[in-house]
Design an enzyme around this catalytic site. Structure first.
Site, mmCIF file in Angstrom:
data_model
loop_
_atom_site.group_PDB
_atom_site.id
_atom_site.type_symbol
_atom_site.label_atom_id
_atom_site.label_comp_id
_atom_site.label_asym_id
_atom_site.label_seq_id
_atom_site.Cartn_x
_atom_site.Cartn_y
_atom_site.Cartn_z
ATOM 1 N N SER A 157 -66.517 19.141 51.136
ATOM 2 C CA SER A 157 -65.480 18.831 52.149
ATOM 3 C C SER A 157 -64.589 20.009 52.537
ATOM 4 C CB SER A 157 -64.574 17.653 51.724
ATOM 5 O OG SER A 157 -65.233 16.416 51.896
ATOM 6 N N THR A 158 -64.768 21.190 51.911
ATOM 7 C CA THR A 158 -63.827 22.290 52.193
ATOM 8 C C THR A 158 -64.260 23.203 53.343
ATOM 9 O OG1 THR A 158 -64.837 23.825 50.608
ATOM 10 C CG2 THR A 158 -63.107 22.371 49.769
ATOM 11 N N TYR A 175 -65.429 19.864 57.025
ATOM 12 C CA TYR A 175 -64.603 18.665 56.863
ATOM 13 C C TYR A 175 -63.124 18.962 56.590
ATOM 14 C CZ TYR A 175 -68.527 15.362 57.148
ATOM 15 O OH TYR A 175 -69.581 14.585 57.579
ATOM 16 N N ASP A 179 -74.777 31.397 46.244
ATOM 17 C CA ASP A 179 -75.396 30.521 47.244
ATOM 18 C C ASP A 179 -75.984 29.316 46.501
ATOM 19 O OD1 ASP A 179 -77.095 29.279 49.060
ATOM 20 O OD2 ASP A 179 -77.955 31.158 49.797
ATOM 21 N N ILE A 180 -75.581 28.135 46.897
ATOM 22 C CA ILE A 180 -76.024 26.915 46.215
ATOM 23 C C ILE A 180 -77.552 26.770 46.255
ATOM 24 C CG2 ILE A 180 -75.758 25.398 48.262
ATOM 25 C CD1 ILE A 180 -74.608 24.217 44.897
ATOM 26 N N GLY A 233 -73.542 24.475 57.574
ATOM 27 C CA GLY A 233 -73.011 24.812 56.250
ATOM 28 C C GLY A 233 -74.034 24.659 55.138
ATOM 29 N N VAL A 234 -73.586 24.083 54.035
ATOM 30 C CA VAL A 234 -74.445 23.861 52.872
ATOM 31 C C VAL A 234 -75.658 23.008 53.261
ATOM 32 C CG1 VAL A 234 -74.541 22.632 50.662
ATOM 33 C CG2 VAL A 234 -72.586 24.084 51.187
ATOM 34 N N ASP A 235 -75.401 21.980 54.022
ATOM 35 C CA ASP A 235 -76.441 21.030 54.417
ATOM 36 C C ASP A 235 -77.584 21.752 55.145
ATOM 37 O OD1 ASP A 235 -77.579 18.556 54.739
ATOM 38 O OD2 ASP A 235 -76.075 17.777 56.132
HETATM 39 N N1 AR6 Z 1 -73.699 27.931 49.104
HETATM 40 C C1 AR6 Z 1 -72.517 27.532 48.582
HETATM 41 N N2 AR6 Z 1 -71.444 27.199 49.339
HETATM 42 C C2 AR6 Z 1 -71.588 27.259 50.684
HETATM 43 C C3 AR6 Z 1 -72.802 27.651 51.308
HETATM 44 C C4 AR6 Z 1 -73.893 28.000 50.454
HETATM 45 N N3 AR6 Z 1 -75.085 28.374 50.944
HETATM 46 N N4 AR6 Z 1 -72.616 27.596 52.658
HETATM 47 C C5 AR6 Z 1 -71.341 27.199 52.871
HETATM 48 N N5 AR6 Z 1 -70.712 27.005 51.688
HETATM 49 P P1 AR6 Z 1 -69.625 22.600 54.439
HETATM 50 P P2 AR6 Z 1 -68.258 19.982 54.248
HETATM 51 C C6 AR6 Z 1 -69.321 26.536 51.421
HETATM 52 O O1 AR6 Z 1 -69.118 22.788 55.831
HETATM 53 O O2 AR6 Z 1 -66.920 20.598 54.466
HETATM 54 C C7 AR6 Z 1 -72.335 19.816 57.503
HETATM 55 O O3 AR6 Z 1 -72.629 20.023 58.856
HETATM 56 C C8 AR6 Z 1 -68.356 26.579 52.566
HETATM 57 O O4 AR6 Z 1 -67.763 27.854 52.649
HETATM 58 O O5 AR6 Z 1 -71.022 22.929 54.132
HETATM 59 O O6 AR6 Z 1 -68.413 18.952 53.163
HETATM 60 C C9 AR6 Z 1 -72.730 18.434 57.017
HETATM 61 O O7 AR6 Z 1 -73.865 17.948 57.667
HETATM 62 C C10 AR6 Z 1 -67.359 25.499 52.171
HETATM 63 O O8 AR6 Z 1 -66.367 26.027 51.286
HETATM 64 O O9 AR6 Z 1 -69.431 21.055 53.942
HETATM 65 C C11 AR6 Z 1 -71.510 17.608 57.322
HETATM 66 O O10 AR6 Z 1 -71.509 17.163 58.674
HETATM 67 C C12 AR6 Z 1 -68.184 24.493 51.372
HETATM 68 O O11 AR6 Z 1 -69.399 25.161 51.078
HETATM 69 C C13 AR6 Z 1 -70.370 18.592 57.123
HETATM 70 O O12 AR6 Z 1 -70.919 19.880 57.327
HETATM 71 C C14 AR6 Z 1 -68.473 23.198 52.108
HETATM 72 O O13 AR6 Z 1 -68.655 23.448 53.475
HETATM 73 C C15 AR6 Z 1 -69.834 18.535 55.715
HETATM 74 O O14 AR6 Z 1 -68.695 19.348 55.627
#
Ligand code: AR6
Length: 177
Positions: free
Chosen positions: A121-122, A125, A14-15, A36-38
């Site tokens: 982005s994975t 996005y 977890d980041i 997600g991460v955000d």
């Molecule tokens: N720790 C590490 N990796 C994670 C975690 C975590 N806690 N949670 C999810 N992932 P995403 P994006 C992975 O959707 O594609 C947001 O709403 C997840 O499985 O977080 O860049 C923003 O506000 C995936 O492989 O980011 C933007 O609107 C990766 O992190 C949009 O999403 C990225 O998934 C950005 O989309």
């Protein structure tokens, strides 16, 4: 993977739990939070991060901004905006590489020695995982070759599948080096 005195490390995790000097957020243009991460970073880091993001007022795709880490172990959050994936021929590879590059440039400017990235982005996005992994790892490796001041870049993968994809891509990158 070792590059001079620096290293690239892959971990399943977890980041928000990383103890690197900075963690990178997969943010959006508004920098005002999301899923997600955000969502996880703002929940764990508390309101101070969002307050700084509001003052910054947004960020272009392919670019990055830095704030406090708030309540996180990491002292800073680097908010990187990756591209929304369309067809792979609409500038997405360049924008994704640039999101990593600009994040690392901020880390250098703030004299940070260690940075943890998610797979930008994975998720929401939609960037295909293998292509994104190759771009991410190639960009990080090229940067570390020129910037030994950054000692550790950790890529934090959220699923065993994402970890395997990155491990394969890293192996290929090492074989090509
Ligand atoms: N720790 C590490 N990796 C994670 C975690 C975590 N806690 N949670 C999810 N992932 P995403 P994006 C992975 O959707 O594609 C947001 O709403 C997840 O499985 O977080 O860049 C923003 O506000 C995936 O492989 O980011 C933007 O609107 C990766 O992190 C949009 O999403 C990225 O998934 C950005 O989309």
């Amino acid at each position: 993977m070792r590059i001079g005195g620096s290293r690239i490390e892959l971990v399943l995790g977890d980041i928000t739990q990383q103890d690197t000097d900075a963690i990178v957020n997969a943010a959006n243009l508004s920098l005002l939070g999301g899923g997600g991460v955000d969502g996880a970073i703002h929940r764990a880091g508390g309101p101070q991060i969002l307050a700084e993001c509001r003052r910054i007022g947004g960020c272009a795709a392919g670019d990055a901004r830095i704030t406090t880490g708030g309540l996180l172990k990491a002292r800073h959050v680097i908010h990187a905006v990756g591209p929304i994936y369309r067809d792979g021929r609409s500038g997405e590879p360049e924008l994704l590489a640039s999101a990593y590059q600009r994040s690392l440039e901020l880390a250098s400017r703030f004299k940070l020695r260690s940075v943890a990235f998610p797979a930008i982005s994975t998720g929401a996005y939609g960037y295909p995982a293998r292509e994104a992994a190759e771009i991410a790892l190639r960009t990080i490796a090229a940067y570390l070759r020129e910037h030994p001041e950054i000692e550790l870049v950790r890529v934090v993968l959220f699923s065993p599948r994402a970890y395997e994809i990155h491990a394969d891509a890293l192996r290929e990158l090492q074989e090509a080096a």
